[in-house]
Design a protein around this motif. Structure first.
Motif, PDB file in Angstrom:
ATOM      1  N   ALA A   1      71.062  57.356  -0.985  1.00 54.14           N
ATOM      2  CA  ALA A   1      71.655  57.939  -1.877  1.00 54.14           C
ATOM      3  C   ALA A   1      73.228  58.155  -1.140  1.00 54.14           C
ATOM      4  O   ALA A   1      74.222  57.844  -2.273  1.00 54.14           O
ATOM      5  CB  ALA A   1      71.325  59.436  -2.297  1.00 54.14           C
ATOM      6  N   GLN A   2      73.706  58.812  -0.248  1.00 55.07           N
ATOM      7  CA  GLN A   2      74.894  59.044   0.145  1.00 55.07           C
ATOM      8  C   GLN A   2      75.562  57.766   0.421  1.00 55.07           C
ATOM      9  O   GLN A   2      76.712  57.311  -0.078  1.00 55.07           O
ATOM     10  CB  GLN A   2      74.910  59.805   1.559  1.00 55.07           C
ATOM     11  CG  GLN A   2      74.356  61.129   1.586  1.00 55.07           C
ATOM     12  CD  GLN A   2      74.169  61.974   2.659  1.00 55.07           C
ATOM     13  OE1 GLN A   2      74.376  61.212   3.763  1.00 55.07           O
ATOM     14  NE2 GLN A   2      73.603  63.110   2.603  1.00 55.07           N
TER      15      GLN A   2
ATOM     16  N   ASP B   1      59.750  58.245   1.507  1.00 52.39           N
ATOM     17  CA  ASP B   1      60.519  59.140   2.610  1.00 52.39           C
ATOM     18  C   ASP B   1      61.603  59.677   2.034  1.00 52.39           C
ATOM     19  O   ASP B   1      62.642  59.071   1.890  1.00 52.39           O
ATOM     20  CB  ASP B   1      60.689  58.091   3.975  1.00 52.39           C
ATOM     21  CG  ASP B   1      61.570  58.899   5.104  1.00 52.39           C
ATOM     22  OD1 ASP B   1      61.748  60.100   4.715  1.00 52.39           O
ATOM     23  OD2 ASP B   1      61.169  58.416   6.022  1.00 52.39           O
ATOM     24  N   PHE B   2      61.592  60.941   1.551  1.00 48.50           N
ATOM     25  CA  PHE B   2      62.877  61.731   1.263  1.00 48.50           C
ATOM     26  C   PHE B   2      64.072  61.796   1.986  1.00 48.50           C
ATOM     27  O   PHE B   2      65.156  61.537   1.476  1.00 48.50           O
ATOM     28  CB  PHE B   2      62.482  63.141   0.805  1.00 48.50           C
ATOM     29  CG  PHE B   2      61.633  62.955  -0.554  1.00 48.50           C
ATOM     30  CD1 PHE B   2      62.374  62.916  -2.143  1.00 48.50           C
ATOM     31  CD2 PHE B   2      60.092  62.897  -0.467  1.00 48.50           C
ATOM     32  CE1 PHE B   2      61.415  63.001  -3.058  1.00 48.50           C
ATOM     33  CE2 PHE B   2      59.424  63.010  -1.729  1.00 48.50           C
ATOM     34  CZ  PHE B   2      60.006  62.829  -3.018  1.00 48.50           C
ATOM     35  N   HIS B   3      63.890  61.720   3.253  1.00 52.73           N
ATOM     36  CA  HIS B   3      65.022  61.682   4.378  1.00 52.73           C
ATOM     37  C   HIS B   3      65.735  60.554   4.140  1.00 52.73           C
ATOM     38  O   HIS B   3      67.096  60.367   4.059  1.00 52.73           O
ATOM     39  CB  HIS B   3      64.445  61.814   5.717  1.00 52.73           C
ATOM     40  CG  HIS B   3      65.772  61.719   6.784  1.00 52.73           C
ATOM     41  ND1 HIS B   3      66.521  62.679   6.847  1.00 52.73           N
ATOM     42  CD2 HIS B   3      65.933  60.613   7.650  1.00 52.73           C
ATOM     43  CE1 HIS B   3      67.704  62.156   7.855  1.00 52.73           C
ATOM     44  NE2 HIS B   3      67.219  60.780   8.432  1.00 52.73           N
TER      45      HIS B   3
ATOM     46  N   LEU C   1      65.665  58.448   1.548  1.00 49.76           N
ATOM     47  CA  LEU C   1      66.245  58.609   0.048  1.00 49.76           C
ATOM     48  C   LEU C   1      67.710  59.105   0.255  1.00 49.76           C
ATOM     49  O   LEU C   1      68.572  58.822  -0.301  1.00 49.76           O
ATOM     50  CB  LEU C   1      65.311  59.428  -0.778  1.00 49.76           C
ATOM     51  CG  LEU C   1      65.844  59.772  -2.153  1.00 49.76           C
ATOM     52  CD1 LEU C   1      66.112  58.534  -2.994  1.00 49.76           C
ATOM     53  CD2 LEU C   1      64.823  60.519  -3.079  1.00 49.76           C
ATOM     54  N   ARG C   2      67.792  60.442   1.022  1.00 51.95           N
ATOM     55  CA  ARG C   2      69.163  60.990   1.066  1.00 51.95           C
ATOM     56  C   ARG C   2      70.096  60.222   1.724  1.00 51.95           C
ATOM     57  O   ARG C   2      71.341  60.117   1.265  1.00 51.95           O
ATOM     58  CB  ARG C   2      68.945  62.382   1.846  1.00 51.95           C
ATOM     59  CG  ARG C   2      68.346  63.551   1.140  1.00 51.95           C
ATOM     60  CD  ARG C   2      68.482  64.667   1.941  1.00 51.95           C
ATOM     61  NE  ARG C   2      67.921  64.839   3.255  1.00 51.95           N
ATOM     62  CZ  ARG C   2      66.756  65.287   3.523  1.00 51.95           C
ATOM     63  NH1 ARG C   2      65.819  65.496   2.416  1.00 51.95           N
ATOM     64  NH2 ARG C   2      66.218  65.068   4.621  1.00 51.95           N
ATOM     65  N   GLU C   3      69.668  59.438   2.663  1.00 57.85           N
ATOM     66  CA  GLU C   3      70.880  58.482   3.480  1.00 57.85           C
ATOM     67  C   GLU C   3      71.039  57.411   2.516  1.00 57.85           C
ATOM     68  O   GLU C   3      72.135  57.182   2.205  1.00 57.85           O
ATOM     69  CB  GLU C   3      69.755  57.982   4.658  1.00 57.85           C
ATOM     70  CG  GLU C   3      69.923  58.847   5.905  1.00 57.85           C
ATOM     71  CD  GLU C   3      69.306  58.217   7.087  1.00 57.85           C
ATOM     72  OE1 GLU C   3      69.073  57.073   7.082  1.00 57.85           O
ATOM     73  OE2 GLU C   3      69.197  59.122   8.070  1.00 57.85           O
TER      74      GLU C   3
END
Length: 419
Positions: free
Chosen positions: A140-141, A132-134, A136-138
């Motif tokens: 990462a942040q 799930d790349f969404h 992943l962004r969360e």
């Protein structure tokens, strides 16, 4: 797990590249044989570091399920096995390579145990085909500043050894290492307590939006007082008995300088260790970014201060640089941020925690008498006075420091032990 495996691979590749250049890393003070040994140690420890990524994730899963008994048992067995396996190898002449080899072996064993427990007991499943790349962004942040915190912590606690290696050689590093190792043992007392409350902190952050800061402050006070009770016994006891321990039990008289090094690391660290539940609170409410910036500045300050101090005073000077950074960052700036940036009542926290200091009066008097009038001739005398000091500390804290809730907690534990 995919992310952690990628980080593990990255750490392995970067570490192995760095291991090719020991002279550039450790400086010219080391002999060719010492550089060769350092290269071997680095390669073994690179493997160890790479394995800690997936192992740490699995350990966090166990913690999230609040299986603390299993988690602490695995940690305790690992701690006990380390000297039991390394000491015979040292006696056989294998040296420092044996020590890091045992450490890596224990890391592998803990990884396998955690894999079994998570998959077979907790029934955790990994779906590698549903990335799930969404998310992943969360992640990462959120994780970038956690990662930065970890890196800065490693730099801050390791930079002194590198500085000493450059300006003084391996002898000074060894002396500093003894003091730093004792400081690490003290730190483990604190983190073992605060880490247990991480799930509760996250639960408060998720469920108590209107009354969150008040509950955080109350929990931080309760945990901080318990940490004070334990850590001040350890720290004050080390002030009194530490010199004999270092020069006669832990190492030899040549390492006498490790005593002031340990004091300079341990005593300023009492402030962040007593309030380190605040780190879990920062993570739970996603306000850990400021700490990373503060600690980055502290790490730079540590380097700037420690270089001239290490040249002038050796290991003690290097520890002085770290102590100054700890007092400024943790003693002043972080507390200001907790109070005004996060809304925690740090005035109430320190007022409550420092009220325990009434119980320190009798131990300080007894400790001063022991330091001034007693010379330990043998270990039995040394152990006797440790018991005496511990009893004085317990009785004094019980009568003049602890509150009704803490006494009830002790009574509950004692009655449970009898059953």
């Amino acid at each position: 797990m995919t992310l952690f495996m990628l980080m593990s691979l990255t750490a392995f590749v970067c570490g192995m590249i760095l291991a090719q250049f020991p002279k550039q890393i450790f400086g010219n003070k080391l002999t060719d044989q010492e550089l060769h040994t350092a290269q071997i140690l680095m390669r073994i420890l690179v493997v160890n570091i790479a394995l800690t990524f997936p192992s740490g994730l699995l350990d966090s899963m166990v913690s999230a399920h609040e299986k603390f008994l299993f988690q602490r048992l695995v940690t305790l067995i690992g701690v006990l096995c380390n000297p039991l396996l390394a000491f015979p190898l040292l006696l056989m002449g294998f040296g420092s390579v044996a020590v890091v080899g045992v450490t890596t072996f224990i890391t592998i064993a803990k990884l396998l145990v955690n894999v079994f427990y998570c998959v077979k007991i907790l029934k955790i499943q990994f779906a590698f085909d549903q990335f799930d790349f969404h998310v992943l962004r969360e992640i990462a942040q959120f994780s970038f500043f956690l990662f930065l915190n970890m890196v800065i912590d490693q730099i801050n606690w390791s930079v002194d050894k590198f500085i000493l290696g450059w300006v003084s050689g391996t002898g000074a590093v060894a002396i500093y290492g003894v003091g730093a190792q004792i400081n690490t043992l003290v730190m483990n007392f604190s983190t073992a307590i605060s880490s247990v409350f991480a799930p509760r902190v996250n639960r408060i952050a998720a469920e108590e939006k209107t009354n969150m800061n008040k509950q955080f402050t109350q929990l931080m006070i309760r945990v901080g007082r318990v940490q004070y009770l334990i850590l001040m016994l350890v720290a004050s006891g080390f002030v009194i008995f530490g010199r004999y321990f270092i020069t006669n039990i832990y190492s030899t008289i040549e390492y006498a300088q490790a005593y002031p090094v340990a004091l300079l690391l341990i005593l300023p660290a009492m402030i962040p260790l007593i309030q380190n539940l605040g780190i879990e609170i920062q993570r739970a409410v996603n306000k850990h970014q400021v700490r990373a910036i503060i600690y980055f500045i502290m790490a730079l300050l540590n380097v700037v201060i420690s270089v001239p101090l290490a040249k002038a005073f050796g290991p003690v000077g290097s520890a002085m640089g770290t102590a100054i950074g700890l007092v400024l960052a943790n003693g002043i700036i972080i507390n200001i941020y907790y109070q005004f940036g996060m809304g925690l009542d740090m005035i109430a926290f320190w007022k409550s925690v420092l009220s325990l200091s009434k119980g320190m009066i009798a131990p300080v008097v007894v400790g001063g008498f022991i330091m001034r009038c007693v010379t330990f001739e043998k270990i039995s005398e040394y152990l006797f006075f440790i018991v005496v000091y511990t009893m004085v500390y317990i009785v004094s804290m019980w009568n003049f420091g602890m509150n009704v809730e803490e006494k009830a907690l002790v009574d509950k534990l004692l009655h449970k032990g009898k059953k």
